[in-house]
Write a protein that holds these residues in place. Structure first.
Motif, PDB file in Angstrom:
ATOM      1  N   LEU A   1     -74.309  28.894 -30.116  1.00 59.64           N
ATOM      2  CA  LEU A   1     -75.342  29.231 -29.145  1.00 59.64           C
ATOM      3  C   LEU A   1     -74.894  30.484 -28.403  1.00 59.64           C
ATOM      4  O   LEU A   1     -73.765  30.541 -27.909  1.00 59.64           O
ATOM      5  CB  LEU A   1     -75.537  28.084 -28.151  1.00 59.64           C
ATOM      6  CG  LEU A   1     -76.574  28.323 -27.046  1.00 59.64           C
ATOM      7  CD1 LEU A   1     -77.980  28.397 -27.627  1.00 59.64           C
ATOM      8  CD2 LEU A   1     -76.499  27.209 -25.993  1.00 59.64           C
ATOM      9  N   VAL A   2     -75.771  31.486 -28.344  1.00 57.87           N
ATOM     10  CA  VAL A   2     -75.440  32.748 -27.677  1.00 57.87           C
ATOM     11  C   VAL A   2     -76.363  32.948 -26.481  1.00 57.87           C
ATOM     12  O   VAL A   2     -77.584  33.008 -26.627  1.00 57.87           O
ATOM     13  CB  VAL A   2     -75.562  33.943 -28.643  1.00 57.87           C
ATOM     14  CG1 VAL A   2     -75.269  35.255 -27.913  1.00 57.87           C
ATOM     15  CG2 VAL A   2     -74.607  33.774 -29.829  1.00 57.87           C
ATOM     16  N   LEU A   3     -75.761  33.049 -25.310  1.00 61.20           N
ATOM     17  CA  LEU A   3     -76.483  33.337 -24.068  1.00 61.20           C
ATOM     18  C   LEU A   3     -76.319  34.826 -23.790  1.00 61.20           C
ATOM     19  O   LEU A   3     -75.198  35.308 -23.641  1.00 61.20           O
ATOM     20  CB  LEU A   3     -75.892  32.503 -22.922  1.00 61.20           C
ATOM     21  CG  LEU A   3     -76.374  32.805 -21.504  1.00 61.20           C
ATOM     22  CD1 LEU A   3     -77.870  32.534 -21.342  1.00 61.20           C
ATOM     23  CD2 LEU A   3     -75.565  31.991 -20.486  1.00 61.20           C
ATOM     24  N   TYR A   4     -77.431  35.551 -23.731  1.00 64.12           N
ATOM     25  CA  TYR A   4     -77.326  37.009 -23.596  1.00 64.12           C
ATOM     26  C   TYR A   4     -78.283  37.537 -22.535  1.00 64.12           C
ATOM     27  O   TYR A   4     -79.250  36.879 -22.139  1.00 64.12           O
ATOM     28  CB  TYR A   4     -77.621  37.676 -24.938  1.00 64.12           C
ATOM     29  CG  TYR A   4     -79.075  37.615 -25.371  1.00 64.12           C
ATOM     30  CD1 TYR A   4     -79.932  38.697 -25.181  1.00 64.12           C
ATOM     31  CD2 TYR A   4     -79.597  36.466 -25.970  1.00 64.12           C
ATOM     32  CE1 TYR A   4     -81.263  38.644 -25.573  1.00 64.12           C
ATOM     33  CE2 TYR A   4     -80.921  36.398 -26.368  1.00 64.12           C
ATOM     34  CZ  TYR A   4     -81.749  37.502 -26.170  1.00 64.12           C
ATOM     35  OH  TYR A   4     -83.060  37.444 -26.545  1.00 64.12           O
TER      36      TYR A   4
ATOM     37  N   ASP B   1     -78.212  30.463 -32.632  1.00 57.18           N
ATOM     38  CA  ASP B   1     -79.435  30.438 -31.832  1.00 57.18           C
ATOM     39  C   ASP B   1     -79.177  31.249 -30.574  1.00 57.18           C
ATOM     40  O   ASP B   1     -78.057  31.241 -30.043  1.00 57.18           O
ATOM     41  CB  ASP B   1     -79.819  29.007 -31.460  1.00 57.18           C
ATOM     42  CG  ASP B   1     -80.277  28.198 -32.671  1.00 57.18           C
ATOM     43  OD1 ASP B   1     -80.866  28.794 -33.597  1.00 57.18           O
ATOM     44  OD2 ASP B   1     -80.030  26.978 -32.694  1.00 57.18           O
ATOM     45  N   TYR B   2     -80.216  31.926 -30.095  1.00 52.30           N
ATOM     46  CA  TYR B   2     -80.080  32.785 -28.915  1.00 52.30           C
ATOM     47  C   TYR B   2     -80.950  32.285 -27.766  1.00 52.30           C
ATOM     48  O   TYR B   2     -82.082  31.841 -27.979  1.00 52.30           O
ATOM     49  CB  TYR B   2     -80.504  34.215 -29.249  1.00 52.30           C
ATOM     50  CG  TYR B   2     -79.604  34.935 -30.231  1.00 52.30           C
ATOM     51  CD1 TYR B   2     -78.491  35.658 -29.797  1.00 52.30           C
ATOM     52  CD2 TYR B   2     -79.863  34.896 -31.603  1.00 52.30           C
ATOM     53  CE1 TYR B   2     -77.665  36.327 -30.692  1.00 52.30           C
ATOM     54  CE2 TYR B   2     -79.041  35.552 -32.502  1.00 52.30           C
ATOM     55  CZ  TYR B   2     -77.948  36.273 -32.038  1.00 52.30           C
ATOM     56  OH  TYR B   2     -77.139  36.925 -32.936  1.00 52.30           O
ATOM     57  N   ILE B   3     -80.408  32.380 -26.560  1.00 48.77           N
ATOM     58  CA  ILE B   3     -81.196  32.140 -25.349  1.00 48.77           C
ATOM     59  C   ILE B   3     -80.894  33.270 -24.366  1.00 48.77           C
ATOM     60  O   ILE B   3     -79.777  33.786 -24.339  1.00 48.77           O
ATOM     61  CB  ILE B   3     -80.894  30.772 -24.697  1.00 48.77           C
ATOM     62  CG1 ILE B   3     -79.397  30.599 -24.408  1.00 48.77           C
ATOM     63  CG2 ILE B   3     -81.400  29.636 -25.578  1.00 48.77           C
ATOM     64  CD1 ILE B   3     -79.057  29.331 -23.613  1.00 48.77           C
ATOM     65  N   GLU B   4     -81.893  33.666 -23.581  1.00 48.51           N
ATOM     66  CA  GLU B   4     -81.685  34.801 -22.674  1.00 48.51           C
ATOM     67  C   GLU B   4     -81.662  34.397 -21.201  1.00 48.51           C
ATOM     68  O   GLU B   4     -81.640  35.254 -20.327  1.00 48.51           O
ATOM     69  CB  GLU B   4     -82.737  35.868 -22.920  1.00 48.51           C
ATOM     70  CG  GLU B   4     -84.176  35.403 -22.781  1.00 48.51           C
ATOM     71  CD  GLU B   4     -85.158  36.504 -23.131  1.00 48.51           C
ATOM     72  OE1 GLU B   4     -85.665  37.145 -22.184  1.00 48.51           O
ATOM     73  OE2 GLU B   4     -85.399  36.733 -24.326  1.00 48.51           O
TER      74      GLU B   4
END
Length: 258
Positions: free
Chosen positions: A34-37, A66-69
């Protein structure tokens, strides 16, 4: 004889299609990340360089991303799905009480891994938010004080060459452009320092220094594997082989694959 030929042809055709199906079968994902950007601000160019690099690494190495911003969706149920949580240039404020609690639990349960970059140590009172004391303690009890707004090139020295995240990383390497955060104290007494920046190598010279200046470390007081990498502002970092090797190693180590 004719029937025999038909049977042979059928067997060959069956084998061909089975082989084709096997070749097209997707590889099983080794782990989920999981990538928080940050999807805005002056770290956006870094994000835009990081995402394609991460996507290629995931495809080449058979893991999924998976990406979340933002942190709105972070809770226990979400974090349970992932073996690695990458905090990609995202600060430790604007988090809700639920997301903070879920992250703290994730870091204590030892069932995943965490990598924090750059902005993750912007610790203090910002935009009306109080400092997240738990996160400050997690990062070694530090508070952000200052930075080099005009940027500087500098030399990074490895301190624990035996650590898996530093495998293949040169003992000395240079970062061409970075802000070099200054904290109220060195986190060294509370964390395991893996590398530090040599402030005497700043180009151009800067008076904004802190003396003992760790830039890569891990906090071994937590069950979850974790590593903080300060460098993470300029998109050019993804052209720096020492940096990409470090980041690649960190991902697989945090996932328990190294």
């Amino acid at each position: 004889m004719k029937n025999f030929r038909i049977i042979i042809c059928l067997l060959i055709t069956t084998c061909f299609f089975q082989g084709e199906c096997l070749a097209q079968k997707p590889k099983k994902s080794k782990f989920k990340a999981l990538v928080l950007y940050e999807n805005g601000g002056h770290h956006l160019p870094f994000t835009k360089a990081a995402k394609p690099w991460l996507n290629k690494l995931a495809i080449d190495s058979s893991f999924t991303i998976d990406y979340i911003e933002n942190t709105k969706t972070i809770n226990d149920a979400l974090l349970k799905k992932y073996q690695v949580f990458i905090q990609l240039d995202y600060p430790p404020y604007t988090w809700s009480a639920e997301s903070m609690k879920a992250f703290e639990k994730y870091m204590n349960n030892g069932k995943g891994g965490w990598i924090g970059l750059h902005h993750a140590t912007l610790l203090g009172e910002f935009d009306g938010y109080p400092m997240w004391q738990w996160f400050s303690d997690f990062m070694g009890g530090i508070r952000f004080v200052d930075y080099i707004p005009t940027f500087a090139k500098a030399q990074v020295n490895l301190e624990d060459k035996s650590h898996p995240v530093l495998k293949g990383v040169p003992s000395i390497f240079f970062i061409e452009k970075e802000e070099w955060y200054v904290y109220d104290k060195s986190p060294r007494q509370n964390v395991h320092v893996l590398a530090s920046v040599d402030e005497s190598t700043y180009e151009p010279v800067s008076k904004i220094k802190m003396g003992d200046h760790p830039v890569i470390w891990t906090n071994e007081h937590f069950a979850t594997r974790n590593v903080y990498i300060f460098m993470g502002h300029a998109p050019e970092l993804f052209q720096n082989e020492a940096y990409t090797t470090l980041l690649r190693n960190s991902i697989f180590w945090a996932a328990g694959k190294k």
